[in-house]
Design a protein around this motif. Structure first.
Motif, PDB file in Angstrom:
ATOM      1  N   VAL A 261       1.109   9.219  -6.788  1.00 31.99           N
ATOM      2  CA  VAL A 261       1.671  10.543  -7.124  1.00 31.99           C
ATOM      3  C   VAL A 261       2.047  10.576  -8.607  1.00 31.99           C
ATOM      4  O   VAL A 261       1.773  11.561  -9.309  1.00 31.99           O
ATOM      5  N   ARG A 262       2.665   9.514  -9.082  1.00 35.68           N
ATOM      6  CA  ARG A 262       3.028   9.451 -10.503  1.00 35.68           C
ATOM      7  C   ARG A 262       1.780   9.544 -11.386  1.00 35.68           C
ATOM      8  O   ARG A 262       1.783  10.232 -12.410  1.00 35.68           O
ATOM      9  N   SER A 263       0.729   8.856 -10.974  1.00 31.60           N
ATOM     10  CA  SER A 263      -0.511   8.864 -11.773  1.00 31.60           C
ATOM     11  C   SER A 263      -1.149  10.242 -11.817  1.00 31.60           C
ATOM     12  O   SER A 263      -1.865  10.582 -12.765  1.00 31.60           O
ATOM     13  N   ASN A 264      -0.878  11.050 -10.785  1.00 31.46           N
ATOM     14  CA  ASN A 264      -1.408  12.415 -10.740  1.00 31.46           C
ATOM     15  C   ASN A 264      -0.404  13.429 -11.287  1.00 31.46           C
ATOM     16  O   ASN A 264      -0.427  14.609 -10.921  1.00 31.46           O
ATOM     17  N   ASP A 265       0.469  12.944 -12.192  1.00 32.22           N
ATOM     18  CA  ASP A 265       1.457  13.811 -12.844  1.00 32.22           C
ATOM     19  C   ASP A 265       2.343  14.538 -11.830  1.00 32.22           C
ATOM     20  O   ASP A 265       2.684  15.710 -12.010  1.00 32.22           O
ATOM     21  N   TYR A 266       2.676  13.832 -10.758  1.00 30.81           N
ATOM     22  CA  TYR A 266       3.605  14.312  -9.732  1.00 30.81           C
ATOM     23  C   TYR A 266       3.080  15.511  -8.952  1.00 30.81           C
ATOM     24  O   TYR A 266       3.850  16.216  -8.309  1.00 30.81           O
TER      25      TYR A 266
ATOM     26  N   VAL B 162       0.836  -1.202   0.000  1.00 34.32           N
ATOM     27  CA  VAL B 162       0.000   0.000   0.000  1.00 34.32           C
ATOM     28  C   VAL B 162       0.872   1.254   0.000  1.00 34.32           C
ATOM     29  O   VAL B 162       0.604   2.218  -0.724  1.00 34.32           O
ATOM     30  N   TYR B 163       1.954   1.235   0.794  1.00 33.16           N
ATOM     31  CA  TYR B 163       2.835   2.405   0.841  1.00 33.16           C
ATOM     32  C   TYR B 163       3.557   2.612  -0.491  1.00 33.16           C
ATOM     33  O   TYR B 163       3.698   3.747  -0.962  1.00 33.16           O
ATOM     34  N   ARG B 164       4.004   1.526  -1.109  1.00 33.22           N
ATOM     35  CA  ARG B 164       4.612   1.680  -2.436  1.00 33.22           C
ATOM     36  C   ARG B 164       3.584   2.217  -3.423  1.00 33.22           C
ATOM     37  O   ARG B 164       3.919   2.960  -4.354  1.00 33.22           O
ATOM     38  N   GLY B 165       2.330   1.849  -3.191  1.00 33.94           N
ATOM     39  CA  GLY B 165       1.253   2.340  -4.051  1.00 33.94           C
ATOM     40  C   GLY B 165       1.074   3.843  -3.972  1.00 33.94           C
ATOM     41  O   GLY B 165       0.593   4.473  -4.923  1.00 33.94           O
ATOM     42  N   ILE B 166       1.448   4.447  -2.839  1.00 28.83           N
ATOM     43  CA  ILE B 166       1.368   5.911  -2.715  1.00 28.83           C
ATOM     44  C   ILE B 166       2.280   6.580  -3.734  1.00 28.83           C
ATOM     45  O   ILE B 166       1.913   7.586  -4.355  1.00 28.83           O
ATOM     46  N   LEU B 167       3.468   6.006  -3.929  1.00 33.43           N
ATOM     47  CA  LEU B 167       4.394   6.571  -4.924  1.00 33.43           C
ATOM     48  C   LEU B 167       3.772   6.515  -6.318  1.00 33.43           C
ATOM     49  O   LEU B 167       3.861   7.474  -7.090  1.00 33.43           O
ATOM     50  N   ASP B 168       3.130   5.399  -6.634  1.00 29.49           N
ATOM     51  CA  ASP B 168       2.483   5.274  -7.946  1.00 29.49           C
ATOM     52  C   ASP B 168       1.295   6.211  -8.074  1.00 29.49           C
ATOM     53  O   ASP B 168       1.002   6.705  -9.175  1.00 29.49           O
TER      54      ASP B 168
END
Length: 286
Positions: A256-261, A248-254
C-alpha cells in the motif's frame, strides 16, 4: 472413516483455501501434511462463515445462513455433525489435536457483527471486532501449530490474528466502503486526523488520510512485533510457515505504501517476486 474418504474431505478444504487465499496457502502448504490438512479444514470453516456475511443475499437471508451454520456447529459440538466434507474433516482435526470449540463460535459472532455492521467508535472496538473475526482464527490454529508448547500462547495467537485483520482493513478501505458500505476506520481516529466520510466517498488521499492509515498500520506492526517475541515457542515445524505468513501480511502494508497509499481505488497485494524474497530471507535467517 476410510483413508480415501478422509483424503477427499481434506482435498475439498484445500481447494477452498487455494481459491480464496493464495497467501495463506503459500505459507501453510509448507507444513507437514497432517498439519497442513488441519489448517485447510479450519480455513474452510472460516471461509464458509465469512461467505454467509459477505454474500449478496438480503440481510435477513444472511442472518438465516449464519444461524444454519451455528446449528451445524452445535451438532458438531454434540458429535452429531452433518455428513459433509467440511464437518468430516473438522472431526478428524478435533480427533488429532486438543481443539477448543469456543473460537469457532467466536468466529460466528464476528460474522454476525459484519451482518449487523456499525462503524467502530474507538481502536478498542476495532481490536475487539478483529478478535472475533481473526484473533479467533489464531486460537483455532493454536493447537495445531503449538501442539507441544508448554507456555500459554493464546495471547500471541490473538495478536497475530488481530494484526492480520487490521492489515486486511488497511488494504481494503475502498472496497469495503464502495462494495460493502462499511467503514472499519474508527470514528475517533477519523476525527482526530480530520478525515471524513465525504473524503472517503471521493477517494481523497491526503496527508490526513496517510497519517490516519499509518496510525492503524503502526498498531498492526506493534502486534506483529509482539507475536515475533514468542514465535520460538511454537512447534519447530510450524515456525517457518508462521514467519512466512506474517512476512507476507506485513508485506501488504508495504505494498500500500509503495502505491502511494491508494487503497481506495486499487487492490494492493504482495507479488510472487516479493513473496519469494520474503521466503528467501526467512530461510536464510532460520
Amino acid at each position: 472413516m476410510g483413508t480415501e474418504q478422509m483424503q477427499a474431505d481434506f482435498a475439498y478444504c484445500k481447494t477452498i483455501i487455494k481459491q480464496h487465499s493464495k497467501s495463506f496457502y503459500y505459507a501453510f502448504s509448507q507444513l507437514p501434511m497432517e498439519k497442513a490438512n488441519a489448517v485447510y479444514a479450519i480455513y474452510a470453516f472460516c471461509r464458509t462463515a465469512d461467505d454467509c456475511a459477505d454474500s449478496n443475499q438480503p440481510h435477513l437471508e444472511k442472518l438465516e445462513s449464519l444461524q444454519r451454520l451455528k446449528k451445524e456447529l452445535d451438532l458438531f459440538s454434540e458429535q452429531e455433525e452433518v455428513d459433509h466434507p467440511l464437518w468430516r474433516a473438522l472431526r478428524q482435526v478435533f480427533t488429532e489435536y486438543d481443539m477448543d470449540i469456543q473460537p469457532f463460535y467466536d468466529q460466528l459472532t464476528g460474522q454476525w457483527m459484519d451482518v449487523n455492521f456499525s462503524i467502530p467508535k474507538t481502536m478498542h472496538e476495532l481490536e475487539s471486532y478483529s478478535y472475533y473475526v481473526a484473533g479467533s482464527v489464531g486460537l483455532m490454529l493454536l493447537p495445531v501449530l503449538a501442539s507441544k508448547a508448554a507456555a500459554d500462547l493464546r495471547p500471541s495467537a490473538i495478536k497475530l490474528g488481530t494484526a492480520m485483520q487490521i492489515t486486511n482493513i488497511l488494504r481494503d478501505v475502498g472496497e469495503d466502503f464502495h462494495q460493502k458500505q462499511r467503514i472499519y476506520l474508527p470514528e475517533e481516529e477519523m476525527e482526530r486526523f480530520r478525515y471524513t466520510q465525504e473524503d472517503l466517498r471521493y477517494g481523497i488521499i491526503n496527508e490526513n488520510f496517510i497519517n490516519l492509515w499509518e496510525e492503524l498500520a503502526s498498531n498492526a506492526e506493534s502486534l506483529y512485533d509482539q507475536f515475533c517475541s514468542s514465535i520460538d515457542l511454537f512447534d519447530a515445524d510450524s515456525k517457518m510457515p508462521l514467519s512466512l505468513s506474517m512476512g507476507v501480511y506485513r508485506g501488504i502494508l508495504d505494498a500500500v505504501r509503495s502505491n502511494d497509499y491508494d487503497c481506495l481505488s486499487k487492490r494492493n497485494y504482495v507479488t510472487k517476486e516479493i513473496m519469494s524474497k520474503i521466503s528467501a530471507a526467512i530461510y536464510t535467517c532460520s
